[in-house]
Design an enzyme around this catalytic site. Structure first.
Site, short mmCIF file in Angstrom:
data_model
loop_
_atom_site.label_atom_id
_atom_site.label_comp_id
_atom_site.label_asym_id
_atom_site.label_seq_id
_atom_site.Cartn_x
_atom_site.Cartn_y
_atom_site.Cartn_z
N GLU A 146 -23.11 -51.25 94.83
CA GLU A 146 -24.50 -51.41 94.38
C GLU A 146 -24.62 -51.63 92.88
O GLU A 146 -25.61 -52.19 92.41
CB GLU A 146 -25.34 -50.20 94.81
CG GLU A 146 -25.01 -48.86 94.15
CD GLU A 146 -23.98 -48.05 94.92
OE1 GLU A 146 -23.11 -48.65 95.58
OE2 GLU A 146 -24.04 -46.80 94.83
N CYS A 183 -18.19 -44.81 98.84
CA CYS A 183 -17.57 -43.70 98.09
C CYS A 183 -17.43 -42.47 98.99
O CYS A 183 -16.53 -42.43 99.83
CB CYS A 183 -18.35 -43.42 96.81
SG CYS A 183 -17.33 -42.62 95.58
N HIS A 203 -18.51 -48.38 94.25
CA HIS A 203 -19.97 -48.44 94.44
C HIS A 203 -20.41 -49.90 94.29
O HIS A 203 -20.72 -50.34 93.17
CB HIS A 203 -20.68 -47.60 93.38
CG HIS A 203 -20.60 -46.14 93.61
ND1 HIS A 203 -21.50 -45.46 94.40
CD2 HIS A 203 -19.73 -45.22 93.17
CE1 HIS A 203 -21.18 -44.17 94.43
NE2 HIS A 203 -20.10 -43.99 93.70
#
Ligand code: GLN
Length: 560
Positions: A531, A394, A529
């Site tokens: 994650e 990001c 993102h």
């Protein structure tokens, strides 16, 4: 019965509810306990979902500082939720929605809106039944498609703001009887002087629960030491739970050990019995293998984590967990070297630079605001020029593009409008302007008090064949990942970037979603993102590839 109330109850019949409450104090691991219970059920082929109830007044945690509240977790449907939802997804390998988390603020907002519309036909609006009905309605929605819903109630029994929720659960239990199972998580403090675990706080917290009409079906006791059989028996009697319903939660090295420990301690049996689910035998073989890799890895790799919310590592929770998952799948321990990006900006940046140099790979995570940005750009330059394996996420992608624009393309003053509103070279610019230009109203956004809009939730991304990123995703042409940002890469510079060796490896709707360097061992950055979609049993592919490449390109060391 009141006709409105009866409609609330219809449809609750099928779902079983496991309600997890907390006693004595906070931070006892209620979230991990809830997620572990759900993971065991999921691995026993049960259709399970989860709900987090937050008794705070904020409508959602989207506007809370990461330093105050830890990470804001983003759901696929664009909800900004409590970070516990992240635990849930990581443990049960399922995609949850914003409906799987609600707050006091949301409950009151709905009730007040209804009142203003005149939906209550002139009635006096009260906590009971109006607020409690709305709580029950939301629990019911979250549990609609599941056979079992694990509900974690935030806070500690006895908190003022928790009362309407306990009352709602009491009503739920009154109606559904054995279809509601309450697990109360408390603490057994260990007193070194007496060499004893103490049960009194647990007894008091159960009394507090009873005072508001709930009686636990199971106790999960957080403890430093194994709980003697005799003490379990005593607690079973004193707290009026069955003998096999006193379960211990001993401090563990990894949260992922907890489902295994709970299973060994017999947590699943009484639940299966209460819900008449038969003999549940979860398949934990893969889970055990991954936990073993986390606890006793045969390799290790050092990653420089260049961030700015380092005082509270919880603000990077999903990313840290995603790295652990990638480590587990590579049988490698991930050693994180925390580098404060501001330290890289100072005159005596030597220590931070050395940390960067000695790491096997560099990670620049997401972030907001200008503090520490120049330090991150330095770290990126170092990774680019020295062939260090690099992942930018990001803000990490945005800064990688700015760094490249400044130092390779020689675009003077290259910047993001986030830090320089009037910049002549907006490599990164405001999404509002982009949306206006394209007329694309499909993008999910949230108006922020700072005047911008955030692009939130899952979007598809088309990968360019043959790129490192496409390889990371096993050659997939289309992937889905989650976003939370306000600014975008400016397509105007795309050609110049590509001509100089920075390839656009992911794009969608004309937006640049990922970049990588052609002549570099592994330099990848993504606007999304990754994650948020990593689960222990199903790690995120971009982060997995980052760790694999960090291992592959480990040492020899290079100099600044
Ligand atoms: N601050 C940047 C933006 O709003 C990046 C956000 C992020 O890293 N999540 O676009």
């Amino acid at each position: 019965m009141h006709s409105f109330l009866s409609s609330v109850w219809i449809g609750l019949k099928m779902t079983n509810y496991i309600v997890v409450t907390g006693g004595v104090l906070s931070s006892l691991g209620k979230g991990v306990t809830s997620a572990s219970v759900a993971a065991l059920l999921r691995n026993a082929n049960q259709n399970v979902s989860m709900l987090k109830i937050d008794p705070y007044i904020n409508v959602d945690p989207g506007t809370m500082s990461p330093l105050e509240h830890g990470e804001v977790f983003v759901t696929a449907d664009g909800g900004e939720t409590d970070l516990d939802l992240g635990h849930y997804e990581r443990f049960i390998d399922a995609t949850l929605s914003k409906r799987n988390n609600f707050t006091t603020g949301q409950v009151y907002q709905t009730v007040i809106e209804k009142e203003r519309r005149g939906d209550y036909l002139g009635k006096t609006i009260q906590v009971v039944p109006h607020i409690t009905d709305e709580i029950i309605r939301r629990i019911k929605i979250a549990g609609k498609e599941a056979d079992t819903l694990v509900v974690e109630l935030g806070g500690t029994v006895g908190d003022i703001e928790g009362l309407p929720f306990y009352e709602a659960i009491r009503q739920l239990k009154h109606r559904l009887k054995s279809k509601v199972f309450n697990i109360h998580v408390t603490l057994l403090p260990y007193l070194a002087v007496a060499d004893e675990l103490k049960t009194k706080p647990t007894q008091h917290s159960v009394q507090e629960l009873r005072r508001i009409g709930l009686s636990p079906d199971m106790l999960v006791l957080r403890s430093e030491k194994s709980i003697p059989k005799e003490m379990k028996r005593k607690l079973s009697e004193a707290c009026d739970v069955e003998a096999d319903c006193v379960i211990e939660a001993i401090d563990a090295k990894s949260v992922y050990e907890m489902p295994l420990k709970f299973y060994e301690d017999g947590l699943l049996k009484p639940i299966a019995k209460a819900f008449e689910l038969g003999d549940l035998k979860p398949n934990l073989r893969e889970w055990k293998r991954l936990v073993k890799n986390i606890l006793e890895p045969s390799r290790e790799v050092t990653i420089a984590f260049v961030g700015k919310y380092l005082e509270l590592k919880e603000s990077y929770k999903s990313l840290i967990e995603a790295l652990i998952h990638a480590g587990a799948h590579n049988d490698a321990k991930i050693l994180l070297k925390w580098i404060d990006s501001e330290a890289l900006e100072s005159a005596d940046a030597q220590e931070a630079q050395n940390a960067l140099k000695s790491a096997d790979a560099v990670l620049v995570p997401g972030g907001f605001g200008s503090r520490g940005v120049e330090g991150k750009i330095r770290a990126i330059r170092f990774a680019r020029e020295n062939g260090k394996v690099f992942l930018g996420i990001c803000l990490g992608l945005q800064l990688a593009m700015i760094e490249f624009a400044r130092n390779v393309l020689r675009i003077e003053g290259a910047a993001s409008q986030e830090f320089d509103r009037e910049t002549k070279e907006p490599i990164i610019y405001l999404i509002d302007e982009f949306i206006d230009q394209s007329g694309d109203k499909q993008i999910r956004t949230r108006q922020s008090p700072m005047g911008g809009t955030m692009r939130l939730g899952e979007y598809e991304c088309n990968l360019k064949a043959g790129t490192k990123l496409a390889k990371a995703y096993d050659g997939a042409e289309k992937i889905h990942e989650r976003h939370r940002h306000r600014y975008e890469a400016n397509g105007k510079y795309r050609e110049a970037f590509e001509n100089a060796g920075m390839i656009v490896s992911g794009e969608a709707r004309g937006l640049i979603e990922a970049i990588e360097l052609r002549d570099h061992p592994w330099f990848v950055a993504v606007q999304f993102h990754p994650e948020f979609t990593s689960r222990l049993q199903n790690p995120n592919r971009a982060i997995l590839a980052f760790v694999e490449n960090a291992l592959k390109h480990k040492a020899p060391r290079c100099s600044l």
